[in-house]
Design a protein around this motif. Structure first.
Motif, PDB file in Angstrom:
ATOM      1  N   THR A 180      16.768  -8.410   7.429  1.00  0.00           N
ATOM      2  CA  THR A 180      18.227  -8.478   7.349  1.00  0.00           C
ATOM      3  C   THR A 180      18.851  -7.317   8.127  1.00  0.00           C
ATOM      4  O   THR A 180      19.937  -7.451   8.689  1.00  0.00           O
TER       5      THR A 180
ATOM      6  N   VAL B 295      15.516 -16.279   4.518  1.00  0.00           N
ATOM      7  CA  VAL B 295      16.408 -15.299   5.131  1.00  0.00           C
ATOM      8  C   VAL B 295      15.648 -14.148   5.776  1.00  0.00           C
ATOM      9  O   VAL B 295      16.231 -13.372   6.544  1.00  0.00           O
TER      10      VAL B 295
ATOM     11  N   VAL C  90      16.777 -17.827  -0.530  1.00  0.00           N
ATOM     12  CA  VAL C  90      17.859 -18.053  -1.481  1.00  0.00           C
ATOM     13  C   VAL C  90      17.908 -19.553  -1.766  1.00  0.00           C
ATOM     14  O   VAL C  90      17.548 -20.362  -0.902  1.00  0.00           O
TER      15      VAL C  90
ATOM     16  N   HIS D 135      11.637 -13.289  -3.479  1.00  0.00           N
ATOM     17  CA  HIS D 135      10.523 -13.070  -2.562  1.00  0.00           C
ATOM     18  C   HIS D 135       9.304 -13.826  -3.071  1.00  0.00           C
ATOM     19  O   HIS D 135       8.999 -13.814  -4.262  1.00  0.00           O
TER      20      HIS D 135
ATOM     21  N   PRO E  80      18.291  -6.307  -0.690  1.00  0.00           N
ATOM     22  CA  PRO E  80      17.337  -7.144   0.004  1.00  0.00           C
ATOM     23  C   PRO E  80      16.383  -6.378   0.904  1.00  0.00           C
ATOM     24  O   PRO E  80      15.331  -6.867   1.257  1.00  0.00           O
TER      25      PRO E  80
ATOM     26  N   TYR F 181      23.359 -12.251   3.755  1.00  0.00           N
ATOM     27  CA  TYR F 181      22.159 -11.679   4.361  1.00  0.00           C
ATOM     28  C   TYR F 181      22.017 -12.006   5.844  1.00  0.00           C
ATOM     29  O   TYR F 181      21.148 -11.454   6.506  1.00  0.00           O
TER      30      TYR F 181
ATOM     31  N   TYR G  74      15.450  -9.793  -6.172  1.00  0.00           N
ATOM     32  CA  TYR G  74      16.367  -8.760  -5.730  1.00  0.00           C
ATOM     33  C   TYR G  74      17.739  -9.019  -6.350  1.00  0.00           C
ATOM     34  O   TYR G  74      17.883  -9.901  -7.193  1.00  0.00           O
TER      35      TYR G  74
ATOM     36  N   ARG H 219      18.642 -13.625  -4.159  1.00  0.00           N
ATOM     37  CA  ARG H 219      17.541 -13.485  -3.195  1.00  0.00           C
ATOM     38  C   ARG H 219      16.230 -13.224  -3.937  1.00  0.00           C
ATOM     39  O   ARG H 219      16.161 -12.370  -4.820  1.00  0.00           O
TER      40      ARG H 219
ATOM     41  N   ASP I 262      11.372 -14.164   2.085  1.00  0.00           N
ATOM     42  CA  ASP I 262      12.502 -13.996   1.177  1.00  0.00           C
ATOM     43  C   ASP I 262      13.409 -15.205   1.339  1.00  0.00           C
ATOM     44  O   ASP I 262      13.682 -15.641   2.465  1.00  0.00           O
TER      45      ASP I 262
ATOM     46  N   ALA J 123      23.252 -17.583   1.410  1.00  0.00           N
ATOM     47  CA  ALA J 123      22.581 -16.870   2.501  1.00  0.00           C
ATOM     48  C   ALA J 123      23.565 -16.044   3.326  1.00  0.00           C
ATOM     49  O   ALA J 123      23.149 -15.174   4.095  1.00  0.00           O
TER      50      ALA J 123
END
Length: 273
Positions: free
Chosen positions: A93, A135, A164, A202, A236, A43, A196, A200, A162, A40
């Motif tokens: 982010t 994140v 991780v 979604h 991201p 981000y 992504y 990462r 989103d 993480a």
């Protein structure tokens, strides 16, 4: 005696340093972290981390009151503690570049949309890939535009998160596992699954679709495309064009409790995560 106490404190320090400590208003259990493994970090900037949340929370009674009401709503619908509250209040982010806030409680009209997403994460994402860290979740309309989100992004309506993985893994393994469970259970929850750059990914519960991987392969092996090679900054924050939205498989049957519009009872007999 004093030197014995000092020795015990020295031995205990590394173990304590590997535990994530969540701030007030969170019911989540701390997750052990491997030394040097923090996916993480790329981000999350200063201000959108745990200390930043504490500062935002304490900035005024309006924030504290909104979080309290939001937590009560999550408890009412049985989805509290699945992810730490402070993480699912993270915005984009790119919040600093866009002049936005690092955390935001969405309008109450958008709260129902996160319920089904949290259920899917609890029932199928975490059992499949282990603990995750959120994140980015809600983006207000102005922040969504600046962050490069689609006009009707699921983030704008608070259906998307989103994340991780917190368990050490590879991108290929992460994609294979998430795609496999998405192929089995994604239609029951109308899950959108996107990948992504790096680790990462979604999840939303707007409609069944997938992007960032081969849409024709159920296990979606990690096929690297030019769009997957985006930088940490751009990857991201850019919502790629999703595959055509189609409803496949079993129809959703809604559970007969309350007025929750997002509580389907899966009709499949598959009970595996």
């Amino acid at each position: 005696m004093r030197w014995i106490v000092s020795l015990l404190l020295f031995v205990a320090a590394p173990a304590a340093a590997q535990m994530t400590v969540y701030p007030p208003s969170s019911n989540a259990v701390p997750v052990p972290m491997h030394a040097g493994w923090n996916p993480a970090a790329d981000y999350i900037s200063i201000g959108q981390d745990e200390p930043g949340y504490r500062s935002w929370y304490a900035a005024g009674p309006r924030h504290a009151g909104a979080v309290k009401s939001f937590n009560a709503y999550l408890t009412e619908w049985g989805v509290s503690g699945i992810l730490p509250t402070w993480q699912i209040l993270r915005t984009a982010t790119s919040w600093q570049r866009c002049g936005g806030a690092p955390f935001e409680v969405p309008p109450t009209t958008e709260w129902p949309h996160i319920v089904q997403t949290l259920r899917y994460i609890k029932d199928y994402v975490v059992p499949t890939v282990g603990p995750v860290e959120a994140v980015s979740a809600y983006r207000n309309p102005n922040l969504n535009v600046c962050a490069g989100g689609a006009p009707e992004s699921a983030h704008k309506h608070y259906s998307a998160i989103d994340m991780v993985p917190l368990r050490q893994t590879t991108r290929e393994e992460l994609m294979r596992k998430l795609c496999a469970v998405h192929a089995r259970r994604g239609t029951d929850y109308s899950v959108g699954l996107g990948f992504y750059a790096f680790l990462r990914f979604h999840v939303d519960t707007t409609k069944y679709r997938r992007w960032g991987a081969d849409p024709n392969v159920a296990s979606c092996p990690a096929i690297i495309k030019p769009s997957d090679l985006a930088s940490v900054t751009m990857g991201p924050q850019t919502q790629p064009t999703a595959e055509p939205a189609t409803t496949i498989g079993a129809k959703v049957v809604y559970a007969p409790h309350g007025t929750d519009p997002l509580a389907p009872t899966p009709v499949s007999t598959d009970t595996q995560p």
